[in-house]
Each structure stands twice: as structure tokens, then as C-alpha cells.
Design a protein around this motif. Sequence first.
Motif, PDB file in Angstrom:
ATOM      1  N   GLU A   1      32.729  -6.787  27.676  1.00  0.00           N
ATOM      2  CA  GLU A   1      34.187  -6.653  27.630  1.00  0.00           C
ATOM      3  C   GLU A   1      34.663  -6.429  26.202  1.00  0.00           C
ATOM      4  O   GLU A   1      35.533  -5.595  25.942  1.00  0.00           O
ATOM      5  CB  GLU A   1      34.854  -7.892  28.207  1.00  0.00           C
ATOM      6  N   TYR A   2      34.068  -7.144  25.257  1.00  0.00           N
ATOM      7  CA  TYR A   2      34.437  -6.992  23.858  1.00  0.00           C
ATOM      8  C   TYR A   2      34.145  -5.564  23.377  1.00  0.00           C
ATOM      9  O   TYR A   2      34.977  -4.927  22.746  1.00  0.00           O
ATOM     10  CB  TYR A   2      33.674  -8.014  23.006  1.00  0.00           C
ATOM     11  N   ASN A   3      32.955  -5.044  23.702  1.00  0.00           N
ATOM     12  CA  ASN A   3      32.596  -3.689  23.294  1.00  0.00           C
ATOM     13  C   ASN A   3      33.459  -2.632  23.989  1.00  0.00           C
ATOM     14  O   ASN A   3      33.808  -1.615  23.390  1.00  0.00           O
ATOM     15  CB  ASN A   3      31.115  -3.416  23.562  1.00  0.00           C
ATOM     16  N   ALA A   4      33.776  -2.862  25.255  1.00  0.00           N
ATOM     17  CA  ALA A   4      34.622  -1.920  25.990  1.00  0.00           C
ATOM     18  C   ALA A   4      36.013  -1.839  25.362  1.00  0.00           C
ATOM     19  O   ALA A   4      36.583  -0.752  25.242  1.00  0.00           O
ATOM     20  CB  ALA A   4      34.723  -2.325  27.455  1.00  0.00           C
ATOM     21  N   ARG A   5      36.544  -2.956  24.956  1.00  0.00           N
ATOM     22  CA  ARG A   5      37.863  -2.951  24.305  1.00  0.00           C
ATOM     23  C   ARG A   5      37.792  -2.285  22.931  1.00  0.00           C
ATOM     24  O   ARG A   5      38.671  -1.528  22.552  1.00  0.00           O
ATOM     25  CB  ARG A   5      38.387  -4.375  24.145  1.00  0.00           C
TER      26      ARG A   5
ATOM     27  N   GLY B   1      33.776 -26.206  36.271  1.00  0.00           N
ATOM     28  CA  GLY B   1      33.926 -25.165  37.291  1.00  0.00           C
ATOM     29  C   GLY B   1      33.946 -23.755  36.727  1.00  0.00           C
ATOM     30  O   GLY B   1      33.995 -22.810  37.479  1.00  0.00           O
ATOM     31  N   VAL B   2      33.953 -23.595  35.400  1.00  0.00           N
ATOM     32  CA  VAL B   2      33.957 -22.265  34.790  1.00  0.00           C
ATOM     33  C   VAL B   2      32.592 -22.036  34.165  1.00  0.00           C
ATOM     34  O   VAL B   2      32.166 -22.751  33.275  1.00  0.00           O
ATOM     35  CB  VAL B   2      35.058 -22.143  33.718  1.00  0.00           C
ATOM     36  N   LYS B   3      31.943 -20.988  34.650  1.00  0.00           N
ATOM     37  CA  LYS B   3      30.633 -20.648  34.129  1.00  0.00           C
ATOM     38  C   LYS B   3      30.770 -19.337  33.350  1.00  0.00           C
ATOM     39  O   LYS B   3      31.168 -18.325  33.897  1.00  0.00           O
ATOM     40  CB  LYS B   3      29.652 -20.474  35.290  1.00  0.00           C
ATOM     41  N   GLN B   4      30.503 -19.393  32.041  1.00  0.00           N
ATOM     42  CA  GLN B   4      30.663 -18.216  31.201  1.00  0.00           C
ATOM     43  C   GLN B   4      29.373 -17.415  31.163  1.00  0.00           C
ATOM     44  O   GLN B   4      28.295 -17.970  31.026  1.00  0.00           O
ATOM     45  CB  GLN B   4      31.057 -18.626  29.784  1.00  0.00           C
TER      46      GLN B   4
ATOM     47  N   LEU C   1      30.894 -11.120  28.638  1.00  0.00           N
ATOM     48  CA  LEU C   1      31.891 -11.245  27.580  1.00  0.00           C
ATOM     49  C   LEU C   1      31.618 -10.238  26.457  1.00  0.00           C
ATOM     50  O   LEU C   1      32.547  -9.645  25.902  1.00  0.00           O
ATOM     51  CB  LEU C   1      31.901 -12.671  27.026  1.00  0.00           C
ATOM     52  N   GLN C   2      30.346 -10.033  26.124  1.00  0.00           N
ATOM     53  CA  GLN C   2      29.992  -9.056  25.092  1.00  0.00           C
ATOM     54  C   GLN C   2      30.335  -7.635  25.553  1.00  0.00           C
ATOM     55  O   GLN C   2      30.831  -6.827  24.777  1.00  0.00           O
ATOM     56  CB  GLN C   2      28.500  -9.156  24.756  1.00  0.00           C
TER      57      GLN C   2
END
Length: 170
Positions: free
Chosen positions: A24-28, A13-16, A21-22
Motif C-alpha cells: 500500500e505504501y509503494n502503491a501510494r 483482534g487486529v492482525k497486521q 502495508l508495504q
Amino acid sequence: MANAKEKSPPLPGVKQNHAALQFEYNARRFGFVLLLLIIAAALLGLFSGGYFSETTKTNPTHSVQVEYQRFGRLQSAVELKITLTGQSNAPLTLRIGGEYMARTQTDNIWPQPDEMHSEGGELVLVYQAAKPRKDFTVWLYTNPDRPGKTVTTVTVNNQPGLSFWQFIYP
């Protein structure tokens, strides 16, 4: 027992989304550094009063000196300190022009001039000399009405004037 390097099966049920994700990583990673740079710039006065903002300018004959803030905020008080050096007991006519009248509202002038009027888009302040003086300082407390770069000129008794700019943030 499964090897630690082995990929675990995806959760049902979880579709990545690897692009999200990349991002979000760069934003952080870069966002925190950008936030620190903005805070440092604000503390140093890049957006209003501070080390980079407060400055002094003098005309070529050193008869007029203006202390002001290069950066200000819309509808926030801005102080101009105009010092007239080497003046005798003759009357002083201080002209403040450029975009000053169109872009700012004058809240207070200290000391109060003996005469004050506008002429040709300039604010004219006349001080009659009651006693001999060496230096004379006028403080103007203003409120910027429009954002953007404002160029102001200051002239005393038709001597060479000086021009300076201020950037007003919205």
C-alpha cells in the motif's frame, strides 16, 4: 508515561500484514507519479490529438503532403488532410492504399471527387480540373474499425507516393 519510541501493544483482534502495508505504501508513493505521467502524456497527445500526435509528412518530390494524427482511438473521428502541390489543370487521380481500406471506414470526403471507386484494395479518387490550380487539398474524415498500427499509402497520378503509420488505441 511511556516513551514515544516504544512500540505500543497490538490492538486486540487486529492482525497486521507487513507485506500488505508495504504494498500500500509503494502503491501510494509510485501510483501518484504514474497517474501524473499518464495525464501529462494524454494532454501532450500520446493517446489521440495533441502535440506528439499531430504531424505532417511529404513525399520525396514534394508533390504530396499529408497532415494526420499518429495516435487515434477506435470508433473516433480521425481527419486526414492531403495537399497536392504544384498541380496543373490536368485530372488528378488520388490513390489511398495500404491497410486503409481494411482498417478504416471513410465517413466524408471533401471536396467530393468526380469519380470514386476501389481498385486492388485502394480507394481511388478522381478529380477533373475545371480551372487551373496551384495547390489542391482533400480532407478525409474517417473512423478506425480495428485497433493497432495501420500503414497507409498515398499516391497521386502515379508519382512517388508516401507512406505513413497511425496507431489506433482500443
